[in-house]
Design a protein around this motif. Structure first.
Motif, short mmCIF file in Angstrom:
data_model
loop_
_atom_site.label_atom_id
_atom_site.label_comp_id
_atom_site.label_asym_id
_atom_site.label_seq_id
_atom_site.Cartn_x
_atom_site.Cartn_y
_atom_site.Cartn_z
N VAL A 8 0.30 164.79 44.32
CA VAL A 8 0.59 165.99 45.12
C VAL A 8 2.08 166.03 45.47
O VAL A 8 2.74 167.07 45.32
CB VAL A 8 -0.26 166.03 46.41
N ASP A 9 2.62 164.90 45.93
CA ASP A 9 4.03 164.84 46.30
C ASP A 9 4.92 165.19 45.10
O ASP A 9 5.90 165.94 45.24
CB ASP A 9 4.40 163.44 46.80
N LEU B 286 -3.36 173.79 46.13
CA LEU B 286 -3.98 172.51 45.78
C LEU B 286 -5.36 172.76 45.19
O LEU B 286 -6.21 173.37 45.83
CB LEU B 286 -4.10 171.61 47.02
N GLY C 16 -8.81 163.00 51.45
CA GLY C 16 -9.53 161.79 51.81
C GLY C 16 -10.45 162.07 52.98
O GLY C 16 -11.13 163.11 53.00
N TYR D 4 -4.25 165.32 57.30
CA TYR D 4 -3.49 165.56 56.06
C TYR D 4 -3.42 167.05 55.74
O TYR D 4 -2.48 167.50 55.07
CB TYR D 4 -4.15 164.79 54.90
N PRO E 251 -7.32 164.70 47.70
CA PRO E 251 -6.23 164.00 48.42
C PRO E 251 -6.38 164.01 49.94
O PRO E 251 -5.73 163.20 50.62
CB PRO E 251 -4.98 164.77 47.98
N ILE F 208 -5.49 168.22 40.68
CA ILE F 208 -5.75 166.80 40.90
C ILE F 208 -7.03 166.40 40.17
O ILE F 208 -8.11 166.93 40.46
CB ILE F 208 -5.91 166.51 42.41
N VAL G 294 -7.60 158.26 46.42
CA VAL G 294 -6.87 159.10 47.38
C VAL G 294 -5.37 158.86 47.32
O VAL G 294 -4.57 159.80 47.29
CB VAL G 294 -7.41 158.89 48.81
N ASN G 295 -4.96 157.60 47.30
CA ASN G 295 -3.53 157.29 47.29
C ASN G 295 -2.86 157.82 46.03
O ASN G 295 -1.76 158.39 46.10
CB ASN G 295 -3.31 155.78 47.43
N GLU G 296 -3.50 157.60 44.88
CA GLU G 296 -2.94 158.12 43.62
C GLU G 296 -2.82 159.64 43.66
O GLU G 296 -1.82 160.21 43.21
CB GLU G 296 -3.84 157.71 42.45
N SER G 297 -3.84 160.27 44.20
CA SER G 297 -3.83 161.74 44.24
C SER G 297 -2.73 162.26 45.15
O SER G 297 -2.10 163.29 44.86
CB SER G 297 -5.20 162.26 44.69
N ARG G 298 -2.46 161.55 46.24
CA ARG G 298 -1.40 162.00 47.16
C ARG G 298 -0.01 161.83 46.53
O ARG G 298 0.89 162.66 46.76
CB ARG G 298 -1.49 161.25 48.49
#
Length: 414
Positions: A119-120, A161, A168, A173, A166, A106, A112-116
């Motif tokens: 990750v997905d 990871l 946050g 999480y 991510p 990452i 945070v949202n972009e990184s999650r």
């Protein structure tokens, strides 16, 4: 009289046992060096054949391979021989690799949202290979899965990871990551984040772990997620050791002894401290972390890429690196890799070292004779040349990491 005779016999037997142990010890002291000499006296061809046999018969685990990030840049089917990158199933089989800890890398400039979302995407990418090719790849959430997959001739793809960004400020999480199979988290990457300080960042905001980082450490302990301190500042490492109930790992770090001033590597003090907590240091194969000259010259390359806005994996970036490499040393070799392994053994012991290559994450900095995941026999060959036994080599190839992983899981379950 019977009692006296019994005592005399008992004393004689005791003396005979001690004498036997002394003679046996002397013989062993004499024989073990002879075994090493005998091994060293073998020809290079014989040692190389032995190296390939060891890699074929024993479980090999590499704790840090960035193939998912490479795949996102250059999509290819890793079940076949790929044209780019350092990792695919064909070369993994040649090298004897059985477990590739597959990294969701990452970038630090994402929110945070972009990184999650990333990750997905990466978790889906990795898991899809186990779905599409169930006869070739398999998920692995613990050492038992790794060993079972090894028996079934499947390449394990555990999820990891790299960068706790991510998470946050939402501690829950971490449970989400654990449930989806993430086995370790590298606390940060090249920038200080909400968890801890990065050794690549001059901004040491937390002087180690943040208050939230302390919560993260405790929750990772509770969940049985391995704490990876590669990329962390020395202060972050010391504090992680202090506050973690479980051992910690360095998934892809080498020794400062050979690269003075490079905090990205580990000092002798930190190596000892990680080992004293029963952790493990997985040696990074990136040339700039192995040798001071390579460190200096690769540093120049990285600055050139950054200042010119050029990707190191682009045609222009590769061409420049090749041209620069004609007059400047940018590649190390397997001897220097084993120098790092031996240094950790000297400092901490044989039970605290492994291999975390950083393949597909090191740009043009692969050692000259270790270009990709087909290369583990070359490392084993060098270890054999230096007299290491197959049992010791098995520890380096996977045993040490699996032992630590098991202990982390046991502590979480206690």
């Amino acid at each position: 009289m019977k009692i006296l005779n019994g005592r005399i016999r008992s004393k004689r037997e005791h003396i005979l046992r001690i004498t036997f142990l002394i003679i046996t010890s002397i013989l062993l002291i004499g024989v073990l060096p002879l075994c090493k000499i005998k091994l060293k006296d073998k020809s290079d061809d014989e040692l190389l054949k032995t190296a390939f046999k060891i890699c074929e018969n024993n479980l090999i685990l590499d704790s840090h391979i960035d193939w998912p990030d490479k795949h996102l840049q250059f999509p290819e089917d890793i079940s076949m021989r790929t044209t780019k990158g350092d990792f695919d199933l064909v070369r993994a089989k040649i090298g004897g690799l059985n477990a590739a800890l597959s990294v969701a890398y990452i970038k630090s400039d994402l929110d945070v949202n972009e990184s999650r979302v990333l990750v997905d995407s990466i978790i889906e990418l990795i898991n899809n290979y186990t779905i599409i090719y169930p006869d070739k790849f398999a998920q692995a959430k613990n050492p038992n899965d790794i060993k079972e997959n090894f028996k079934n001739n499947l390449l394990s793809l555990p999820l990891c990871l790299e960068n706790g960004l991510p998470v946050g400020n939402d501690i829950s999480y971490l449970k989400n990551l654990k449930d989806r199979g993430v086995v370790y988290i590298t606390l940060n990457h090249d920038k200080t984040n909400q968890i801890s300080d990065s050794n690549f960042d001059e901004n040491r905001k937390w002087n180690g772990l943040s208050p939230f980082g302390l919560e993260v450490i405790k929750e990772m302990n509770r969940l049985g997620i391995m704490i990876d301190i590669s990329h962390s500042t020395d202060s972050t490492v010391f504090q992680s050791l202090r506050y973690s109930e479980a051992p910690i790992i360095a998934s892809h770090s080498s020794c400062c002894h050979f690269t003075p001033g490079l905090e990205r590597n580990l000092s002798d003090t930190l190596i000892k401290a990680i080992a004293n907590k029963n952790g493990v240091i997985m040696v990074n194969l990136c040339s700039m972390f192995l040798d001071s000259t390579c460190m200096k010259n690769c540093g120049y390359l990285l600055n050139w890429y950054h200042s010119n806005g050029i990707d190191m994996d682009s045609e222009e970036g590769i061409e420049f690196a090749l041209k620069y490499g004609e007059t400047h040393q940018i590649k190390s070799n397997s001897e220097q890799v084993v120098n790092h392994i031996e240094h950790i053994i000297k400092i901490a012991g044989i039970d605290y070292v492994g291999i975390g290559s950083d393949y597909d994450g090191m740009g043009p900095s692969q050692p000259i004779d270790l270009p990709d995941v087909s290369s583990y026999p070359t490392i084993v060959f060098e270890l054999l040349k230096r007299g290491y036994s197959e049992n010791d080599i098995k520890k380096i190839l996977s045993g040490n990491f699996l032992r630590v992983w098991n202990q982390i899981i046991e502590i979480a379950g206690s």
